[in-house]
Scaffold this motif. Structure first.
Motif, PDB file in Angstrom:
ATOM      1  N   ALA A 131      -2.896  97.474  99.947  1.00 12.46           N
ATOM      2  CA  ALA A 131      -1.855  97.765  98.981  1.00 12.46           C
ATOM      3  C   ALA A 131      -0.979  96.549  98.685  1.00 12.46           C
ATOM      4  O   ALA A 131      -0.140  96.580  97.786  1.00 12.46           O
ATOM      5  N   LEU A 132      -1.165  95.454  99.436  1.00 16.13           N
ATOM      6  CA  LEU A 132      -0.340  94.263  99.257  1.00 16.13           C
ATOM      7  C   LEU A 132      -0.846  93.411  98.098  1.00 16.13           C
ATOM      8  O   LEU A 132      -2.053  93.229  97.937  1.00 16.13           O
ATOM      9  N   PRO A 133       0.081  92.843  97.329  1.00 14.56           N
ATOM     10  CA  PRO A 133      -0.359  91.898  96.303  1.00 14.56           C
ATOM     11  C   PRO A 133      -0.770  90.579  96.960  1.00 14.56           C
ATOM     12  O   PRO A 133      -0.230  90.212  98.005  1.00 14.56           O
ATOM     13  N   LEU A 134      -1.715  89.898  96.389  1.00 13.67           N
ATOM     14  CA  LEU A 134      -2.098  88.589  96.912  1.00 13.67           C
ATOM     15  C   LEU A 134      -0.962  87.607  96.660  1.00 13.67           C
ATOM     16  O   LEU A 134      -0.301  87.664  95.625  1.00 13.67           O
ATOM     17  N   PRO A 135      -0.726  86.699  97.621  1.00 11.26           N
ATOM     18  CA  PRO A 135       0.356  85.724  97.417  1.00 11.26           C
ATOM     19  C   PRO A 135       0.029  84.791  96.250  1.00 11.26           C
ATOM     20  O   PRO A 135      -1.135  84.538  95.941  1.00 11.26           O
ATOM     21  N   ALA A 136       1.093  84.290  95.651  1.00 15.43           N
ATOM     22  CA  ALA A 136       0.924  83.397  94.494  1.00 15.43           C
ATOM     23  C   ALA A 136       0.451  82.023  94.916  1.00 15.43           C
ATOM     24  O   ALA A 136       0.609  81.575  95.965  1.00 15.43           O
TER      25      ALA A 136
END
Length: 136
Positions: A131-136
């Protein structure tokens, strides 16, 4: 260089069990230290317990576990898994915070982190991290 993965569960102590500020401080320290040491992983705080997966070079994982055993923000640290691995599960995150998602909660037998096996702990963190967004 061979990789190592450790998963542990512990009891959060005092404000570490409930305070968002303390949790943010832990994540900030972890991210800085893990970037320095070449470690990655994910942390979950649920019902007054911590569940954490750490991966990286064996010596660095061992040093971190040694520091964690004396960290006053938690106690009763129990290592669930301590093994060599071929790949990282969380290569993108020096330290990510995983929340208990409905899909992850289904992996808990009794709703707590107390009786997790290593396999179930890894699956729970992996599911929650999806559920976590990938880091930028």
């Amino acid at each position: 260089m061979p990789l190592h993965r450790a998963i542990y569960v512990s009891d959060a102590v005092g404000d570490a069990a409930t305070s968002l500020l303390v949790l943010v401080e832990i994540l900030g320290e972890s991210e800085r230290n893990n970037r320095r040491d070449g470690l990655t992983g994910v942390l979950m705080r649920h019902a007054g317990r911590f569940l954490q997966l750490i991966e990286g070079p064996r010596g660095d994982v061992d040093r971190l576990l040694k520091r964690l055993r004396t960290d006053p923000r938690h106690e009763n640290l129990r290592v669930l898994s301590d093994q060599n691995v071929s790949d990282r599960l969380f290569p993108e995150w020096p330290m990510a915070l995983a929340q208990m998602t409905p899909d992850a909660a289904r992996l808990l037998n009794d709703g707590s982190l107390d009786q997790l096996s290593a396999e179930r702990a890894e699956a729970l963190l992996n599911t929650a991290a999806q559920a976590l967004p990938l880091p930028a």
